[in-house]
Scaffold this motif. Structure first.
Motif, PDB file in Angstrom:
ATOM      1  N   ASP A  78      -1.949   0.922   5.743  1.00 18.28           N
ATOM      2  CA  ASP A  78      -0.597   0.422   5.527  1.00 18.28           C
ATOM      3  C   ASP A  78       0.326   0.976   6.622  1.00 18.28           C
ATOM      4  OD1 ASP A  78       1.679  -0.648   4.021  1.00 18.28           O
ATOM      5  OD2 ASP A  78       2.084   1.442   3.481  1.00 18.28           O
ATOM      6  N   THR A  95      -0.505  -4.681   6.072  1.00 16.20           N
ATOM      7  CA  THR A  95       0.907  -4.535   5.738  1.00 16.20           C
ATOM      8  C   THR A  95       1.448  -5.708   4.940  1.00 16.20           C
ATOM      9  OG1 THR A  95       3.107  -4.251   6.724  1.00 16.20           O
ATOM     10  CG2 THR A  95       1.530  -5.556   7.971  1.00 16.20           C
ATOM     11  N   THR A  96       2.522  -5.462   4.211  1.00 21.45           N
ATOM     12  CA  THR A  96       3.255  -6.524   3.536  1.00 21.45           C
ATOM     13  C   THR A  96       4.236  -7.189   4.497  1.00 21.45           C
ATOM     14  OG1 THR A  96       3.046  -5.297   1.475  1.00 21.45           O
ATOM     15  CG2 THR A  96       4.664  -7.044   1.485  1.00 21.45           C
ATOM     16  N   SER A 140       1.524  -9.916   5.695  1.00 26.81           N
ATOM     17  CA  SER A 140       2.001 -10.683   4.545  1.00 26.81           C
ATOM     18  C   SER A 140       1.212 -10.365   3.286  1.00 26.81           C
ATOM     19  CB  SER A 140       1.939 -12.190   4.850  1.00 26.81           C
ATOM     20  OG  SER A 140       2.608 -12.483   6.053  1.00 26.81           O
ATOM     21  N   ASN A 141       0.874  -9.073   3.121  1.00 21.97           N
ATOM     22  CA  ASN A 141       0.155  -8.584   1.942  1.00 21.97           C
ATOM     23  C   ASN A 141      -1.194  -9.275   1.738  1.00 21.97           C
ATOM     24  OD1 ASN A 141       0.877  -6.488  -0.136  1.00 21.97           O
ATOM     25  ND2 ASN A 141       0.067  -8.078  -1.479  1.00 21.97           N
ATOM     26  N   SER A 188       6.848  -4.718  -6.931  1.00 16.26           N
ATOM     27  CA  SER A 188       6.778  -3.395  -6.315  1.00 16.26           C
ATOM     28  C   SER A 188       8.132  -3.040  -5.729  1.00 16.26           C
ATOM     29  CB  SER A 188       5.706  -3.367  -5.218  1.00 16.26           C
ATOM     30  OG  SER A 188       5.684  -2.124  -4.556  1.00 16.26           O
ATOM     31  N   TYR A 192       9.804  -6.253  -4.214  1.00 18.89           N
ATOM     32  CA  TYR A 192       8.889  -7.335  -3.866  1.00 18.89           C
ATOM     33  C   TYR A 192       8.366  -8.028  -5.117  1.00 18.89           C
ATOM     34  CZ  TYR A 192       8.506  -5.507   0.914  1.00 18.89           C
ATOM     35  OH  TYR A 192       8.763  -5.089   2.194  1.00 18.89           O
ATOM     36  N   VAL A 199       5.230 -10.574  -5.689  1.00 15.45           N
ATOM     37  CA  VAL A 199       4.067 -11.034  -4.938  1.00 15.45           C
ATOM     38  C   VAL A 199       3.065 -11.674  -5.893  1.00 15.45           C
ATOM     39  CG1 VAL A 199       2.161 -10.315  -3.435  1.00 15.45           C
ATOM     40  CG2 VAL A 199       4.389  -9.193  -3.244  1.00 15.45           C
ATOM     41  N   THR A 252      -3.625 -10.329  -2.094  1.00 17.06           N
ATOM     42  CA  THR A 252      -3.920  -8.897  -2.046  1.00 17.06           C
ATOM     43  C   THR A 252      -4.398  -8.470  -0.663  1.00 17.06           C
ATOM     44  OG1 THR A 252      -6.240  -9.165  -2.717  1.00 17.06           O
ATOM     45  CG2 THR A 252      -4.587  -8.909  -4.480  1.00 17.06           C
ATOM     46  N   LYS A 253      -4.089  -7.230  -0.359  1.00 20.73           N
ATOM     47  CA  LYS A 253      -4.583  -6.647   0.882  1.00 20.73           C
ATOM     48  C   LYS A 253      -6.091  -6.472   0.844  1.00 20.73           C
ATOM     49  CE  LYS A 253      -0.331  -4.086   1.988  1.00 20.73           C
ATOM     50  NZ  LYS A 253       0.259  -2.756   2.278  1.00 20.73           N
ATOM     51  N   LEU A 273       1.543  -1.945  -4.084  1.00 26.19           N
ATOM     52  CA  LEU A 273       0.889  -3.060  -3.411  1.00 26.19           C
ATOM     53  C   LEU A 273      -0.329  -2.611  -2.607  1.00 26.19           C
ATOM     54  CD1 LEU A 273       3.978  -5.127  -2.211  1.00 26.19           C
ATOM     55  CD2 LEU A 273       2.406  -5.672  -4.074  1.00 26.19           C
ATOM     56  N   ASP A 274      -0.503  -1.303  -2.450  1.00 27.97           N
ATOM     57  CA  ASP A 274      -1.683  -0.765  -1.771  1.00 27.97           C
ATOM     58  C   ASP A 274      -2.778  -0.350  -2.751  1.00 27.97           C
ATOM     59  OD1 ASP A 274      -0.573  -0.850   0.896  1.00 27.97           O
ATOM     60  OD2 ASP A 274       0.677   0.853   0.322  1.00 27.97           O
TER      61      ASP A 274
END
Length: 283
Positions: free
Chosen positions: A9, A68-69, A91-92, A176, A183, A185, A190-191, A215-216
């Motif tokens: 991230d 990254t988001t 963009s996640n 998040s 955010y 989402v 997903t990452k 989000l991670d």
């Protein structure tokens, strides 16, 4: 090239705004830092000089994948040591970049998966109701994939994030709070899914990952070894996992520690040595 993917991230994990540095101590004891990002002519993100140098080593030692988001445009502002990473996830998980260009096949796959949850327009409209409140600075839609608010944290209503989280969960979305941004989402975005695709493409059989926010979490769970700093959403929640190492330090020093630990883990794997010990720190 080692058959290890290192997915990291960016914001508050690898790079830090001035407000997030958390230097502490006397000024003369602050680490030497370099600019990682410039926006509208001003330096806005930093990492330590040692972290920057170790990023260059990671690029040579493994498949280093910034994850990254940030949108593609926001990601492009980050200046990695040359030659820089070949792959990136933005963009996640919405886009996989290969030498800076988005992979069309992956983008199509993501769009198909987003049919599993409520449409973006419904969530955007829900946020538009509060967009004029004095605690909201901006309302943004990111690449027609997700949406977020930029808020004044000190004015944010105490139940807003929890209420929004419950509303979004009923529609297959996640929430998040990261710094000044809230955010929303889609759950299928997903990452971890994007990083797994990169690992398959490069033939990597191990993935190491680092991140600081909710989000991670999916990325860290899916990794063979995971790292997070002693700050951020996950730290505040006391988030743990058996294969997780938590840094001893916070802020930009914690970011440097993450890079050092990732590099040590990659080198240990390449040498066939035992993996460095997992270190757990409380919130």
């Amino acid at each position: 090239m080692s058959a290890v993917v290192v997915a990291c991230d960016l914001d508050r994990t690898l790079i830090y705004s001035a407000a997030a540095l958390r230097l502490g101590g006397d000024d003369e004891q602050a680490p030497a830092m370099t600019v990682a990002e410039v926006f509208e002519g001003e330096p806005v993100s930093f990492w330590t000089r040692d972290a920057e140098e170790m990023i260059g080593d990671l690029v040579e030692a493994a498949w280093f994948v910034p994850t990254t988001t940030r949108t593609r445009k926001q990601y492009a502002r980050v200046r990695f040591p040359e030659p820089g990473p070949r792959y990136a996830v933005t963009s996640n998980g919405g886009h996989i970049l290969v030498d800076g260009e988005p992979c069309a096949d992956w983008s199509a796959t993501v769009r198909a998966r987003l049919g599993e949850c409520a449409p973006l327009a419904e969530v955007v409209e829900h946020l538009r109701v509060v967009a004029e409140q004095p605690w909201v600075r901006k309302h943004r839609v990111a690449e027609d994939l997700f949406t977020y608010l930029v808020v004044h944290r000190d004015l944010l209503p105490p139940t807003f994030v929890d209420d929004l989280t419950a509303w979004c969960a009923e529609r297959g979305w996640t929430v998040s709070l990261q710094g000044r941004k809230v955010y929303c989402v889609p759950a299928p975005l997903t990452k971890s899914a994007a990083v797994a695709e990169v690992a398959q493409r490069v033939g990597a059989d191990l993935t190491f990952a680092a991140g600081d926010s909710l989000l991670d979490a999916d990325l860290l769970v899916a990794a063979d070894r995971a790292f997070r700093p002693a700050h951020g959403e996950l730290h505040e929640a006391g988030w743990q996992a058996p294969h997780l190492t938590v840094t001893r330090r916070a802020g930009v020093a914690g970011g440097e520690e993450i890079v050092a630990r990732l590099l040590a883990a990659v080198r240990a794997q390449a040498a066939g040595a035992p993996a460095p010990a997992v270190i757990v720190a409380g919130p």
